[in-house]
Design a protein around this motif. Structure first.
Motif, short mmCIF file in Angstrom:
data_model
loop_
_atom_site.label_atom_id
_atom_site.label_comp_id
_atom_site.label_asym_id
_atom_site.label_seq_id
_atom_site.Cartn_x
_atom_site.Cartn_y
_atom_site.Cartn_z
N THR A 173 0.83 -1.19 0.00
CA THR A 173 0.00 0.00 0.00
C THR A 173 0.87 1.25 0.00
N ILE A 174 0.44 2.25 -0.75
CA ILE A 174 1.19 3.49 -0.94
C ILE A 174 0.36 4.67 -0.43
N ASP A 175 1.00 5.60 0.24
CA ASP A 175 0.35 6.86 0.60
C ASP A 175 0.36 7.71 -0.67
N VAL A 176 -0.81 7.90 -1.31
CA VAL A 176 -0.85 8.57 -2.61
C VAL A 176 -0.41 10.03 -2.56
N ARG A 177 -0.45 10.65 -1.40
CA ARG A 177 0.00 12.04 -1.28
C ARG A 177 1.46 12.15 -0.85
N ASN A 178 2.04 11.04 -0.45
CA ASN A 178 3.43 11.04 -0.02
C ASN A 178 4.09 9.72 -0.41
N PRO A 179 4.18 9.45 -1.73
CA PRO A 179 4.75 8.17 -2.16
C PRO A 179 6.26 8.15 -1.95
#
Length: 134
Positions: free
Chosen positions: A2-8
């Motif tokens: 899982t990726i933090d879409v605002r802080n990849p």
């Protein structure tokens, strides 16, 4: 993963900056998936992915059919064992400034300016989830 879409992480972002053909998955009225090749740009600061397309395309029709709340969609790219998917809610944008920004970002990622198209619109995807392995 899982990726933090605002802080990849930097590798995930770099993968979305490479020249890669992507797919967009929308849904037909009967709920079946409609998957088409597209060019996608990813803007984590705004939490958006953008696609430029023709207003008469089926993908635009599917998104518009979902109504004002937008349509759930996914964009994906694969290169060997590396892959990345972004999910979110898509809306069709016709504002000239927003379309111009989508074109600018497309040119930046893909290294070419698309031919003028008076029927061009942008699809903006408000991102809710990212995943992948890069």
């Amino acid at each position: 993963m899982t990726i933090d879409v605002r802080n990849p992480d930097p590798d995930y972002l770099a993968f979305w900056q490479e020249w890669q053909l992507c797919t967009l998955t929308t849904h037909r009225a009967d709920g079946s998936p409609h998957v088409v090749p597209v060019g996608v740009t990813y803007d984590p600061r705004a939490g958006l992915a953008r696609i430029i397309t023709n207003r008469a395309s089926r993908k635009v029709a599917h998104i518009r059919a979902a109504g004002g709340a937008g349509a759930p969609v996914a964009v994906c790219q694969v290169d060997g064992g590396r892959w990345a998917t972004l999910e979110g809610t898509a809306r069709v944008v016709e504002d000239p400034a927003a379309v111009a920004e989508a074109v600018r970002r497309y040119e930046e990622r893909y290294g070419r300016r698309p031919a003028p198209n008076p029927d061009r619109v942008a699809v903006e995807i408000s991102l809710t989830r990212g995943m992948g392995r890069v």
